[in-house]
Design a protein around this motif. Structure first.
Motif, PDB file in Angstrom:
ATOM      1  N   GLN A 206      -0.562 -23.533 -62.417  1.00  0.00           N
ATOM      2  CA  GLN A 206      -0.508 -24.501 -61.858  1.00  0.00           C
ATOM      3  C   GLN A 206      -1.635 -25.845 -61.868  1.00  0.00           C
ATOM      4  O   GLN A 206      -1.483 -26.761 -61.360  1.00  0.00           O
ATOM      5  N   TYR A 207      -2.870 -25.315 -62.462  1.00  0.00           N
ATOM      6  CA  TYR A 207      -3.942 -26.269 -62.662  1.00  0.00           C
ATOM      7  C   TYR A 207      -3.946 -26.915 -63.945  1.00  0.00           C
ATOM      8  O   TYR A 207      -3.982 -27.886 -64.070  1.00  0.00           O
ATOM      9  N   GLY A 208      -3.524 -26.072 -64.885  1.00  0.00           N
ATOM     10  CA  GLY A 208      -3.491 -26.797 -66.420  1.00  0.00           C
ATOM     11  C   GLY A 208      -3.295 -25.643 -67.307  1.00  0.00           C
ATOM     12  O   GLY A 208      -3.128 -24.621 -66.985  1.00  0.00           O
ATOM     13  N   THR A 209      -3.541 -26.087 -68.518  1.00  0.00           N
ATOM     14  CA  THR A 209      -3.444 -25.109 -69.720  1.00  0.00           C
ATOM     15  C   THR A 209      -4.586 -24.791 -70.414  1.00  0.00           C
ATOM     16  O   THR A 209      -5.710 -25.604 -70.425  1.00  0.00           O
ATOM     17  N   PHE A 210      -5.182 -23.347 -70.405  1.00  0.00           N
ATOM     18  CA  PHE A 210      -6.310 -22.951 -70.929  1.00  0.00           C
ATOM     19  C   PHE A 210      -6.328 -22.008 -72.261  1.00  0.00           C
ATOM     20  O   PHE A 210      -5.418 -21.374 -72.244  1.00  0.00           O
ATOM     21  N   ASN A 211      -7.509 -21.960 -72.915  1.00  0.00           N
ATOM     22  CA  ASN A 211      -7.891 -21.041 -73.822  1.00  0.00           C
ATOM     23  C   ASN A 211      -8.434 -19.774 -72.895  1.00  0.00           C
ATOM     24  O   ASN A 211      -9.008 -19.716 -72.045  1.00  0.00           O
ATOM     25  N   ALA A 212      -7.744 -18.603 -73.162  1.00  0.00           N
ATOM     26  CA  ALA A 212      -7.991 -17.344 -72.060  1.00  0.00           C
ATOM     27  C   ALA A 212      -8.133 -16.035 -72.533  1.00  0.00           C
ATOM     28  O   ALA A 212      -7.796 -15.918 -73.893  1.00  0.00           O
ATOM     29  N   ILE A 213      -8.908 -15.461 -72.064  1.00  0.00           N
ATOM     30  CA  ILE A 213      -8.829 -13.792 -72.268  1.00  0.00           C
ATOM     31  C   ILE A 213      -8.006 -13.044 -71.405  1.00  0.00           C
ATOM     32  O   ILE A 213      -7.962 -13.410 -70.169  1.00  0.00           O
ATOM     33  N   LYS A 214      -7.326 -12.155 -71.976  1.00  0.00           N
ATOM     34  CA  LYS A 214      -6.189 -11.341 -71.513  1.00  0.00           C
ATOM     35  C   LYS A 214      -6.357 -10.041 -71.416  1.00  0.00           C
ATOM     36  O   LYS A 214      -6.845  -9.311 -72.188  1.00  0.00           O
ATOM     37  N   ILE A 215      -6.270  -9.471 -70.020  1.00  0.00           N
ATOM     38  CA  ILE A 215      -6.660  -8.088 -69.878  1.00  0.00           C
ATOM     39  C   ILE A 215      -5.526  -7.367 -68.886  1.00  0.00           C
ATOM     40  O   ILE A 215      -4.756  -8.074 -68.081  1.00  0.00           O
ATOM     41  N   VAL A 216      -5.352  -6.315 -68.747  1.00  0.00           N
ATOM     42  CA  VAL A 216      -4.672  -5.378 -67.857  1.00  0.00           C
ATOM     43  C   VAL A 216      -5.151  -4.454 -67.155  1.00  0.00           C
ATOM     44  O   VAL A 216      -5.719  -3.516 -67.868  1.00  0.00           O
ATOM     45  N   PRO A 217      -5.421  -4.468 -65.853  1.00  0.00           N
ATOM     46  CA  PRO A 217      -5.998  -3.478 -65.198  1.00  0.00           C
ATOM     47  C   PRO A 217      -5.219  -2.237 -64.907  1.00  0.00           C
ATOM     48  O   PRO A 217      -4.097  -2.501 -64.614  1.00  0.00           O
ATOM     49  N   ASP A 258      -2.866 -18.336 -58.632  1.00  0.00           N
ATOM     50  CA  ASP A 258      -3.401 -19.212 -59.999  1.00  0.00           C
ATOM     51  C   ASP A 258      -4.798 -19.978 -59.083  1.00  0.00           C
ATOM     52  O   ASP A 258      -4.713 -20.468 -57.930  1.00  0.00           O
ATOM     53  N   MET A 259      -5.713 -20.226 -60.293  1.00  0.00           N
ATOM     54  CA  MET A 259      -6.767 -20.918 -59.708  1.00  0.00           C
ATOM     55  C   MET A 259      -6.513 -22.402 -59.680  1.00  0.00           C
ATOM     56  O   MET A 259      -5.863 -22.875 -60.286  1.00  0.00           O
ATOM     57  N   MET A 260      -6.831 -22.972 -58.465  1.00  0.00           N
ATOM     58  CA  MET A 260      -6.595 -24.256 -58.141  1.00  0.00           C
ATOM     59  C   MET A 260      -7.259 -25.224 -57.868  1.00  0.00           C
ATOM     60  O   MET A 260      -7.331 -26.723 -57.903  1.00  0.00           O
ATOM     61  N   ASN A 267     -21.211 -23.504 -65.925  1.00  0.00           N
ATOM     62  CA  ASN A 267     -21.177 -23.912 -67.430  1.00  0.00           C
ATOM     63  C   ASN A 267     -20.001 -24.860 -67.430  1.00  0.00           C
ATOM     64  O   ASN A 267     -18.970 -24.846 -66.649  1.00  0.00           O
ATOM     65  N   PRO A 268     -19.931 -25.752 -68.467  1.00  0.00           N
ATOM     66  CA  PRO A 268     -18.738 -26.603 -68.754  1.00  0.00           C
ATOM     67  C   PRO A 268     -17.408 -25.689 -68.784  1.00  0.00           C
ATOM     68  O   PRO A 268     -17.413 -24.685 -69.489  1.00  0.00           O
ATOM     69  N   LEU A 269     -16.300 -26.151 -68.460  1.00  0.00           N
ATOM     70  CA  LEU A 269     -15.081 -25.400 -68.448  1.00  0.00           C
ATOM     71  C   LEU A 269     -14.450 -25.811 -69.641  1.00  0.00           C
ATOM     72  O   LEU A 269     -13.484 -26.385 -69.955  1.00  0.00           O
ATOM     73  N   THR A 270     -15.121 -25.387 -70.734  1.00  0.00           N
ATOM     74  CA  THR A 270     -14.533 -25.644 -72.142  1.00  0.00           C
ATOM     75  C   THR A 270     -13.164 -25.295 -72.640  1.00  0.00           C
ATOM     76  O   THR A 270     -12.376 -25.692 -73.658  1.00  0.00           O
ATOM     77  N   SER A 271     -12.767 -24.196 -71.982  1.00  0.00           N
ATOM     78  CA  SER A 271     -11.494 -23.535 -71.930  1.00  0.00           C
ATOM     79  C   SER A 271     -10.279 -24.162 -71.647  1.00  0.00           C
ATOM     80  O   SER A 271      -9.107 -24.224 -72.189  1.00  0.00           O
ATOM     81  N   LEU A 272     -10.498 -25.405 -70.944  1.00  0.00           N
ATOM     82  CA  LEU A 272      -9.646 -26.072 -70.343  1.00  0.00           C
ATOM     83  C   LEU A 272      -9.092 -27.062 -71.338  1.00  0.00           C
ATOM     84  O   LEU A 272      -9.789 -27.980 -71.974  1.00  0.00           O
ATOM     85  N   ILE A 273      -7.650 -26.958 -71.571  1.00  0.00           N
ATOM     86  CA  ILE A 273      -7.009 -27.873 -72.786  1.00  0.00           C
ATOM     87  C   ILE A 273      -6.600 -29.282 -72.135  1.00  0.00           C
ATOM     88  O   ILE A 273      -6.819 -30.071 -72.645  1.00  0.00           O
ATOM     89  N   SER A 274      -5.855 -28.863 -71.039  1.00  0.00           N
ATOM     90  CA  SER A 274      -5.201 -30.220 -70.477  1.00  0.00           C
ATOM     91  C   SER A 274      -5.013 -29.570 -68.793  1.00  0.00           C
ATOM     92  O   SER A 274      -4.619 -28.604 -68.543  1.00  0.00           O
ATOM     93  N   LYS A 275      -5.142 -30.632 -68.110  1.00  0.00           N
ATOM     94  CA  LYS A 275      -4.896 -30.591 -66.710  1.00  0.00           C
ATOM     95  C   LYS A 275      -3.765 -31.276 -66.239  1.00  0.00           C
ATOM     96  O   LYS A 275      -3.366 -32.310 -66.734  1.00  0.00           O
TER      97      LYS A 275
END
Length: 276
Positions: A206-217, A258-260, A267-275
């Motif tokens: 809901q915030y935007g598109t990110f490059n992310a690390i994906k995990i399953v707990p 979702d993080m809003m 650090n800079p949020l360099t993972s954010l592709i578009s908001k």
């Protein structure tokens, strides 16, 4: 599925909202590593604030049901510098006429060792209250809670401190499919859990598109969640390792958080592709 039909079954939604907020803490805290000792903080700083919105779905419509906010301040405790971190969750006002959640979690995390000195859980969920005050003695492997004295593993974390400790993990050391075990003390019990690292991908929230690390707990079986690898968590693929989304099926429908928004990231949020 619509809001009206949800209100005809308040007990189902009531239990869901209760666990929506709690799942955010537990599932994000499942990001951990085999050796819980020795990491240095490079991912967060004093003054950081991060807020989430939680949603419930049973059909095609996602309905906002609650909010969670994390705050970080720096304090002195027994001659040590600590991060006093709070996580507060509540239902939205539109649902409080039949069920009200006010959950507060606090940890005092040593700024040097990244191990907790103290943890408090103070929750009010529809009038059902839980209070637990835990002091950790990492040297003697003991946790002294409101209810007694317990033996804990070396370098144990609480449910909130684990989130911030884990944000400093170097995920580049792992390959997809690796299982990463950890120990957590919660509600006077030690849980031996793990997460499975799945790799990297783009995620749109809901915030935007990110490059992310994906995990399953690995989930603890409960009234709404089946035990096992059902939940997916995405964190930002940058030095913040900021939780972005949590997604999980439950016994009826599914939930996501979702993080809003945020303040004072280290650090800079360099993972954010578009908001959005």
């Amino acid at each position: 599925m619509n809001i009206k039909s949800l209100k005809t079954d308040p007990y189902m939604l009531l239990r869901t909202i209760k666990l929506l907020v709690f799942a955010l803490f537990v599932s994000v805290a499942a990001i951990a590593q085999n050796d819980f000792c020795g990491l240095k903080n490079i991912s967060f700083q004093e003054g950081e604030k991060v807020n989430f919105k939680v949603y419930y779905n049973m059909g095609r419509i996602w309905i906002g049901a609650g909010e969670v906010v994390f705050n970080t301040v720096k304090e002195d405790m027994n001659g040590r510098k600590v991060y006093h971190i709070t996580g507060e969750g509540n239902t939205l006002h539109s649902y409080e006429w039949f069920y009200k959640v006010r959950d507060k979690y606090e940890t005092y995390l040593d700024a040097e060792t990244m191990l907790p000195h103290k943890f408090l859980r103070n929750v009010n969920e529809g009038g059902f209250r839980i209070y637990n005050n835990v002091s950790f003695n990492q040297a003697t492997n003991q946790a002294v809670s409101t209810n007694g004295v317990f033996t804990v593993p070396r370098c144990v974390q609480d449910v909130l401190s684990a989130i911030y400790y884990a944000r400093n993990i170097d995920f580049s050391k792992y390959k997809p499919g690796d299982k990463i075990p950890f120990d957590m003390f919660l509600d006077d019990k030690v849980y031996n859990l793990y997460i499975k690292y799945l790799g990297k991908e783009r995620v749109t929230t809901q915030y935007g598109t990110f490059n992310a690390i994906k995990i399953v707990p690995l989930l603890i079986e409960g009234t709404m969640f089946k035990g096992g690898e059902k939940m997916i968590v995405w964190v930002s693929d940058d030095n913040n390792h900021l939780p972005l989304r949590i997604d999980s099926p439950i016994l009826v429908g599914s939930i996501k958080a979702d993080m809003m928004g945020f303040e004072k990231l280290k650090n800079p949020l360099t993972s954010l592709i578009s908001k959005k």
